[in-house]
Design a protein around this motif. Structure first.
Motif, PDB file in Angstrom:
ATOM      1  N   ARG A 199       0.844  -1.200   0.000  1.00  0.00           N
ATOM      2  CA  ARG A 199       0.000   0.000   0.000  1.00  0.00           C
ATOM      3  C   ARG A 199       0.879   1.249   0.000  1.00  0.00           C
ATOM      4  O   ARG A 199       2.069   1.190   0.234  1.00  0.00           O
ATOM      5  CB  ARG A 199      -0.922  -0.012   1.226  1.00  0.00           C
ATOM      6  N   ASN A 253      -6.007   8.057   2.244  1.00  0.00           N
ATOM      7  CA  ASN A 253      -5.043   6.947   2.286  1.00  0.00           C
ATOM      8  C   ASN A 253      -5.622   5.756   3.053  1.00  0.00           C
ATOM      9  O   ASN A 253      -4.893   5.001   3.696  1.00  0.00           O
ATOM     10  CB  ASN A 253      -3.746   7.413   2.949  1.00  0.00           C
ATOM     11  N   PRO A 298      -6.766   2.704   2.290  1.00  0.00           N
ATOM     12  CA  PRO A 298      -6.212   1.355   2.133  1.00  0.00           C
ATOM     13  C   PRO A 298      -4.905   1.152   2.887  1.00  0.00           C
ATOM     14  O   PRO A 298      -4.673   0.091   3.474  1.00  0.00           O
ATOM     15  CB  PRO A 298      -6.009   1.236   0.615  1.00  0.00           C
ATOM     16  N   ALA A 299      -4.039   2.188   2.892  1.00  0.00           N
ATOM     17  CA  ALA A 299      -2.769   2.067   3.610  1.00  0.00           C
ATOM     18  C   ALA A 299      -2.992   2.011   5.113  1.00  0.00           C
ATOM     19  O   ALA A 299      -2.329   1.236   5.825  1.00  0.00           O
ATOM     20  CB  ALA A 299      -1.853   3.238   3.255  1.00  0.00           C
ATOM     21  N   ALA A 349      -4.339  -1.414   5.994  1.00  0.00           N
ATOM     22  CA  ALA A 349      -3.280  -2.418   5.883  1.00  0.00           C
ATOM     23  C   ALA A 349      -2.356  -2.375   7.096  1.00  0.00           C
ATOM     24  O   ALA A 349      -1.983  -3.412   7.651  1.00  0.00           O
ATOM     25  CB  ALA A 349      -2.485  -2.201   4.603  1.00  0.00           C
ATOM     26  N   GLN A 381       7.802  -2.388   1.593  1.00  0.00           N
ATOM     27  CA  GLN A 381       6.418  -2.487   2.048  1.00  0.00           C
ATOM     28  C   GLN A 381       6.337  -1.802   3.401  1.00  0.00           C
ATOM     29  O   GLN A 381       6.458  -2.439   4.432  1.00  0.00           O
ATOM     30  CB  GLN A 381       6.000  -3.958   2.143  1.00  0.00           C
ATOM     31  N   SER A 414       3.763   0.573   4.671  1.00  0.00           N
ATOM     32  CA  SER A 414       2.476   0.679   5.352  1.00  0.00           C
ATOM     33  C   SER A 414       1.878  -0.688   5.639  1.00  0.00           C
ATOM     34  O   SER A 414       1.273  -0.903   6.688  1.00  0.00           O
ATOM     35  CB  SER A 414       1.495   1.501   4.512  1.00  0.00           C
ATOM     36  N   ASN A 416      -0.758  -5.226   0.139  1.00  0.00           N
ATOM     37  CA  ASN A 416      -1.967  -5.213  -0.676  1.00  0.00           C
ATOM     38  C   ASN A 416      -2.424  -6.671  -0.762  1.00  0.00           C
ATOM     39  O   ASN A 416      -1.920  -7.452  -1.569  1.00  0.00           O
ATOM     40  CB  ASN A 416      -1.670  -4.650  -2.065  1.00  0.00           C
TER      41      ASN A 416
END
Length: 662
Positions: free
Chosen positions: A98, A289, A291-292, A295, A556, A558, A561
């Motif tokens: 993310r 933000n 989705p981040a 996650a 990676q 954050s 995905n």
């Protein structure tokens, strides 16, 4: 009045001269130095490390000192992503991960994050202005912001001009600051600027000179309060545990300072506007933000980690004065050099001695600010000296802070407290000043003797010399808390950290080498075709990321995905390995075909995908791979050979013959 001249009523010409020199020292000199840094393209980044050179024996550009490989989470991560923004105008990240904007405080053009991370919008000008100067401007900005805001903030709390600058020096030159690539200073600068803006807002609100100008001044006050709240909203981004330990003491002190004296209505208006503005911008940034954020919260690490207070070793809290040998290559027997660094916590003990008789000639709000600094700093000292058990794990906010991180950073609150105590407490005589000197020598000896257990190269003679230097500085500053003494202290503080970071002019091989031009060309092609690149080393991934290439590998930060990871791991067999943040992503291209990719967490922060180059799922749209070993497969076509990290690199196009899974 005829002799008043340029000075105000009730002041002397000497007072006016002091204010003039204060303006020069506090504003003009920092701004001039910042301009020099920007124009020269200088930074303390370690992107000039050998691994990020085409030929380490023939590096491009000018670098004073040596870059250190241990700072990989600067030069392989934050720096490469900032350079990606310079290359493309927005952030980039692995297809498997993310977005990094929240953690790296990068603006990709969305409204809320462009406001929250205002100065980092400079990176988006990369297509228009020189990259080296923009990179230097962003990297140097926290130092400028701290120099412009921390001294006036601490002076309002009771520090003198000299002792407020001592706090700046103790913060910047703390071993943990230099070994962690100035990260603590970046966080502290946001806190000091936000708090100062709140105080300025309050002053503008209550000091309207006449009724006709009151609405205008109050509008300006509300704007300052909103700006202050927005700066403090960064506490929810980047490295939250250190924002809590480093920034919270200043925030608590500022709040108590504002509400201590009447009229309180203005204080509550300013604090309310600041809190509302900060919360609104932060929540909007989180939504942009989302989705981040989701996650990160769902990762096994760091999202699901909860901490409690425990007793740390003495070296972790009081070992800062003895860490000078680390810059000469001394290696601890546990952890690594950055992990054993800290700030100058002994300043808190020194400050408590100075405050034993209170703060004469101080206002009630000054005393409230000191109380806030002392209580919050004291809490974090207890967090890393006492076992809190399950109670600590249930404390909101505190349970996000590992005790080791608290031990590293509690010295910043101690430094702020010392600045006020030295500036406001009754001046000590030369004999009386020996008492705090002896106390600090004892605390330092206790920490350094314990430090010897993990740093065997620290000889007893060095412990003795360090303790004597600490005692001399404490005596000097206690007896003579003035500019000359502070200057001497700054020179001494510089010695243990002077060689930790290099001074790099420009961006090294990441921009002007033949390899960088190949990476830039590949990035343009990959973006145009909507395909991705995978590399088998972190340094090659950093080169590609820095030039804006869309990647499978990289960093990676954050979190994962999950939808994309399921293409490699449909059954979630390896979720324990890939469901992490703060991790490098690499690919090991196997020579033998396998039934499925294998995903492994080699160490705590490295996720490796083991797969045959022809078996990468087509749905990941891998168009190219870069390897340090040659491959002879029908699905691969060699396009270029180049050198990176001093080794041959092979750029292959992945053709239509690939037998990847759908």
């Amino acid at each position: 009045m005829s002799e008043a001249g340029a000075t105000e009523v009730g002041t002397s010409p000497t007072d006016g001269n002091r204010r003039s020199w204060g303006f020069v020292a506090g504003i003009v000199i920092p701004l001039a130095l910042y301009v020099v840094v920007v124009l020269s393209g200088a930074s303390l980044s370690s992107i000039g490390v050998d691994g990020l050179r085409e030929d380490p024996g023939d590096p491009r550009g000018v670098q004073w000192g040596a870059a250190r490989e241990i700072r990989s989470d600067e030069y392989l991560t934050q720096s490469s992503h900032e350079l990606a923004v310079l290359a493309t105008g927005r952030s980039t990240h692995s297809l498997l991960a993310r977005g990094p904007d929240i953690t790296f405080q990068i603006s990709s053009g969305q409204l809320a994050e462009s406001v929250l991370f205002a100065e980092n919008n400079l990176l988006r000008l990369g297509p228009l202005l020189p990259d080296a100067q923009l990179f230097a401007a962003v990297r140097g900005f926290p130092l400028l912001l701290l120099a412009l805001t921390l001294p006036p903030l601490l002076r309002r709390f009771g520090a003198s001009a000299s002792t407020s600058w001592l706090a700046v020096a103790l913060s910047i030159l703390a071993p943990v600051t230099m070994w962690w690539s100035l990260t603590p200073v970046r966080l502290l600068s946001h806190a000091s600027a936000g708090c100062l803006f709140l105080l300025l807002a309050h002053e503008h609100w209550v000091q309207a000179p006449n009724r006709s100008r009151t609405p205008l001044r109050r509008a300006g006050a509300l704007a300052l309060a909103a700006a202050g709240g927005t700066l403090l909203a960064r506490f929810g981004t980047n490295y939250v545990p250190w924002y809590i330990t480093i920034g919270l003491p200043l925030v608590i002190a500022t709040g108590l300072y504002l509400v201590r004296e009447a009229p309180r209505r203005a204080a509550f208006v300013v604090l309310g506007v600041g809190a509302a503005s900060g919360a609104a911008v932060l929540m909007a940034t989180f939504l942009q933000n989302r989705p981040a954020i989701e996650a990160t919260l769902n990762t096994l690490y760091p999202g699901q980690r909860r901490e409690t207070g425990v007793m740390a070793d003495a070296w972790a809290i009081l070992g800062a004065p003895g860490l000078h040998q680390l810059q000469d290559g001394a290696a601890p027997v546990i952890l690594n050099p950055p992990e054993i660094t800290s700030a100058y916590t002994l300043c808190g003990l020194w400050a408590l001695w100075l405050l034993r008789r209170g703060l004469p000639d101080s206002t009630a709000r000054m005393r409230a600010a000191v109380l806030g600094l002392a209580l919050t700093t004291g809490f974090w000292v207890l967090w890393c000296t006492v076992s809190w058990g399950s109670f600590g794990a249930a404390l909101p906010g505190a349970n996000l802070v590992p005790p080791g991180r608290a031990a590293q950073s509690v010295g910043f609150g101690s430094t702020m407290l010392l600045a006020v105590a030295l500036g406001r407490a009754p001046q000590s005589g030369r004999l009386t000043a020996l008492v705090p000197a002896a106390l600090c020598v004892g605390a330092t000896a206790f920490g350094l003797l314990d430090l010897q257990s993990i740093l065997p190269s620290l000889m007893t003679s060095a412990v003795v010399i360090t303790c004597l230097v600490v005692g001399a500085l404490v005596w000097l500053l206690t007896a003579y808390p003035r500019g000359l003494s502070v200057a001497v202290a700054c020179l001494v503080l510089l010695h243990p950290v002077a060689q930790v970071n290099p001074v790099l002019f420009g961006l090294g091989d990441l921009r002007v080498s033949d390899s960088a031009r190949i990476a830039d060309n590949l990035a343009d092609r990959a973006r145009a075709e909507g395909r991705f690149v995978a590399a088998d080393s972190t340094t090659t991934s950093a080169l590609l990321v820095a030039n804006g290439a869309p990647m499978i590998t990289g960093w990676q930060i954050s979190g994962p995905n999950e939808q994309q990871w399921r293409k490699l791991d449909p059954d979630g067999k390896y979720e324990g390995a890939w469901n992490r943040g703060v991790s490098y992503l690499t690919v090991a291209f196997e020579e033998q075909r396998t039934s499925e990719p294998v995903i492994a967490a080699l160490v705590a922060d490295v996720i490796e995908i083991r797969v045959h180059p022809c078996e990468v799922p087509r749905s990941l749209r891998v168009g190219w791979i870069v390897t340090s070993t040659p491959h002879r497969e029908r699905c691969l076509k060699l396009e270029r050979k180049f050198r990176w990290s001093g080794k041959p690199q092979f750029l292959y196009a992945v053709g239509s013959d690939a037998r990847g899974q759908g």
